[in-house]
Write a protein that holds these residues in place. Structure first.
Motif, PDB file in Angstrom:
ATOM      1  N   PRO A 196       0.848  -1.199   0.000  1.00  8.57           N
ATOM      2  CA  PRO A 196       0.000   0.000   0.000  1.00  8.57           C
ATOM      3  C   PRO A 196       0.885   1.251   0.000  1.00  8.57           C
ATOM      4  N   ASP A 197       0.308   2.358  -0.394  1.00 12.99           N
ATOM      5  CA  ASP A 197       1.060   3.617  -0.442  1.00 12.99           C
ATOM      6  C   ASP A 197       1.743   3.925   0.886  1.00 12.99           C
ATOM      7  N   SER A 198       1.115   3.564   1.978  1.00 19.47           N
ATOM      8  CA  SER A 198       1.672   3.874   3.299  1.00 19.47           C
ATOM      9  C   SER A 198       3.009   3.179   3.553  1.00 19.47           C
ATOM     10  N   LEU A 199       3.309   2.107   2.815  1.00 20.35           N
ATOM     11  CA  LEU A 199       4.577   1.399   2.987  1.00 20.35           C
ATOM     12  C   LEU A 199       5.614   1.776   1.937  1.00 20.35           C
ATOM     13  N   LEU A 200       5.271   2.674   1.046  1.00 18.72           N
ATOM     14  CA  LEU A 200       6.218   3.090   0.013  1.00 18.72           C
ATOM     15  C   LEU A 200       7.100   4.228   0.532  1.00 18.72           C
ATOM     16  N   VAL A 201       7.815   3.904   1.587  1.00 15.98           N
ATOM     17  CA  VAL A 201       8.712   4.852   2.247  1.00 15.98           C
ATOM     18  C   VAL A 201      10.061   4.172   2.489  1.00 15.98           C
ATOM     19  N   ARG A 202      11.072   4.987   2.656  1.00 15.60           N
ATOM     20  CA  ARG A 202      12.432   4.473   2.833  1.00 15.60           C
ATOM     21  C   ARG A 202      12.530   3.449   3.966  1.00 15.60           C
ATOM     22  N   SER A 203      11.841   3.695   5.078  1.00 21.69           N
ATOM     23  CA  SER A 203      11.961   2.818   6.241  1.00 21.69           C
ATOM     24  C   SER A 203      11.491   1.384   5.955  1.00 21.69           C
ATOM     25  N   THR A 204      10.626   1.196   4.978  1.00 22.96           N
ATOM     26  CA  THR A 204      10.168  -0.147   4.606  1.00 22.96           C
ATOM     27  C   THR A 204      11.310  -0.954   4.010  1.00 22.96           C
ATOM     28  N   PHE A 205      12.233  -0.277   3.342  1.00 23.90           N
ATOM     29  CA  PHE A 205      13.286  -0.947   2.588  1.00 23.90           C
ATOM     30  C   PHE A 205      14.658  -0.829   3.244  1.00 23.90           C
ATOM     31  N   VAL A 206      14.714  -0.338   4.468  1.00 22.00           N
ATOM     32  CA  VAL A 206      15.994  -0.046   5.118  1.00 22.00           C
ATOM     33  C   VAL A 206      16.754  -1.308   5.534  1.00 22.00           C
ATOM     34  N   SER A 207      16.053  -2.405   5.782  1.00 24.97           N
ATOM     35  CA  SER A 207      16.730  -3.628   6.228  1.00 24.97           C
ATOM     36  C   SER A 207      15.904  -4.848   5.837  1.00 24.97           C
ATOM     37  N   ILE A 208      16.527  -5.989   5.934  1.00 22.74           N
ATOM     38  CA  ILE A 208      15.813  -7.240   5.674  1.00 22.74           C
ATOM     39  C   ILE A 208      14.713  -7.415   6.714  1.00 22.74           C
ATOM     40  N   ASP A 209      15.005  -7.076   7.967  1.00 19.30           N
ATOM     41  CA  ASP A 209      13.971  -7.142   9.013  1.00 19.30           C
ATOM     42  C   ASP A 209      12.764  -6.274   8.652  1.00 19.30           C
ATOM     43  N   ALA A 210      13.024  -5.052   8.173  1.00 17.03           N
ATOM     44  CA  ALA A 210      11.924  -4.145   7.817  1.00 17.03           C
ATOM     45  C   ALA A 210      11.120  -4.708   6.654  1.00 17.03           C
ATOM     46  N   LEU A 211      11.793  -5.310   5.690  1.00 19.37           N
ATOM     47  CA  LEU A 211      11.074  -5.911   4.557  1.00 19.37           C
ATOM     48  C   LEU A 211      10.214  -7.085   5.019  1.00 19.37           C
ATOM     49  N   MET A 212      10.762  -7.930   5.890  1.00 21.43           N
ATOM     50  CA  MET A 212       9.977  -9.062   6.391  1.00 21.43           C
ATOM     51  C   MET A 212       8.756  -8.571   7.164  1.00 21.43           C
ATOM     52  N   ALA A 213       8.927  -7.534   7.970  1.00 21.47           N
ATOM     53  CA  ALA A 213       7.805  -6.983   8.736  1.00 21.47           C
ATOM     54  C   ALA A 213       6.744  -6.422   7.798  1.00 21.47           C
ATOM     55  N   ALA A 214       7.178  -5.742   6.737  1.00 22.25           N
ATOM     56  CA  ALA A 214       6.222  -5.171   5.783  1.00 22.25           C
ATOM     57  C   ALA A 214       5.440  -6.263   5.076  1.00 22.25           C
ATOM     58  N   ILE A 215       6.124  -7.315   4.637  1.00 24.89           N
ATOM     59  CA  ILE A 215       5.446  -8.425   3.949  1.00 24.89           C
ATOM     60  C   ILE A 215       4.456  -9.083   4.890  1.00 24.89           C
ATOM     61  N   THR A 216       4.877  -9.339   6.109  1.00 25.64           N
ATOM     62  CA  THR A 216       3.997  -9.959   7.100  1.00 25.64           C
ATOM     63  C   THR A 216       2.776  -9.086   7.350  1.00 25.64           C
ATOM     64  N   SER A 217       2.989  -7.789   7.449  1.00 27.38           N
ATOM     65  CA  SER A 217       1.897  -6.847   7.672  1.00 27.38           C
ATOM     66  C   SER A 217       0.904  -6.872   6.513  1.00 27.38           C
ATOM     67  N   VAL A 218       1.414  -6.813   5.304  1.00 24.25           N
ATOM     68  CA  VAL A 218       0.546  -6.799   4.119  1.00 24.25           C
ATOM     69  C   VAL A 218      -0.213  -8.108   3.990  1.00 24.25           C
ATOM     70  N   LYS A 219       0.458  -9.221   4.247  1.00 26.65           N
ATOM     71  CA  LYS A 219      -0.222 -10.512   4.189  1.00 26.65           C
ATOM     72  C   LYS A 219      -1.311 -10.616   5.254  1.00 26.65           C
ATOM     73  N   GLY A 220      -1.047 -10.066   6.445  1.00 27.48           N
ATOM     74  CA  GLY A 220      -2.040 -10.060   7.517  1.00 27.48           C
ATOM     75  C   GLY A 220      -3.251  -9.226   7.158  1.00 27.48           C
ATOM     76  N   GLU A 221      -3.017  -8.075   6.535  1.00 30.30           N
ATOM     77  CA  GLU A 221      -4.119  -7.207   6.114  1.00 30.30           C
ATOM     78  C   GLU A 221      -4.953  -7.876   5.023  1.00 30.30           C
ATOM     79  N   ALA A 222      -4.295  -8.622   4.147  1.00 29.58           N
ATOM     80  CA  ALA A 222      -5.023  -9.319   3.072  1.00 29.58           C
ATOM     81  C   ALA A 222      -5.929 -10.388   3.629  1.00 29.58           C
ATOM     82  N   HIS A 223      -5.456 -11.076   4.691  1.00 27.61           N
ATOM     83  CA  HIS A 223      -6.283 -12.116   5.288  1.00 27.61           C
ATOM     84  C   HIS A 223      -7.437 -11.533   6.105  1.00 27.61           C
ATOM     85  N   ALA A 224      -7.238 -10.333   6.638  1.00 27.03           N
ATOM     86  CA  ALA A 224      -8.281  -9.688   7.434  1.00 27.03           C
ATOM     87  C   ALA A 224      -9.398  -9.099   6.576  1.00 27.03           C
TER      88      ALA A 224
END
Length: 83
Positions: free
Chosen positions: A54-82
């Motif tokens: 989502p647009d809200s994740l298209l920010v530098r902090s989403t891509f700053v680390s592998i941890d941040a990328l994993m958290a973003a993917i997990t978040s997006v997948k969780g929102e899709a299931h909800a």
């Protein structure tokens, strides 16, 4: 998930060293990721994990680390299931 992200970073991230040599907390921008390369990383992640950032994740902090990328993917997948 982590191994897939590392493979994507190696393929399209343009890092100055292999993603496998980075910790999950290392700053990917310090490792050579550019704002241009983040687009390729984002598209590859969306394709590989069948998600859409989502647009809200298209920010530098989403891509700053592998941890941040994993958290973003997990978040997006969780929102899709909800939905």
């Amino acid at each position: 998930m982590e191994a897939t992200i590392r493979a994507i970073l190696d393929e399209v991230g343009g890092l100055v060293r292999p993603a496998g040599s980075l910790s999950t907390r290392d700053d990917l921008f310090v490792a050579g990721l550019t704002s241009f390369a983040t687009v390729g990383v984002m598209l590859a992640i969306e394709d590989e994990f069948d998600v859409a950032f989502p647009d809200s994740l298209l920010v530098r902090s989403t891509f700053v680390s592998i941890d941040a990328l994993m958290a973003a993917i997990t978040s997006v997948k969780g929102e899709a299931h909800a939905a």
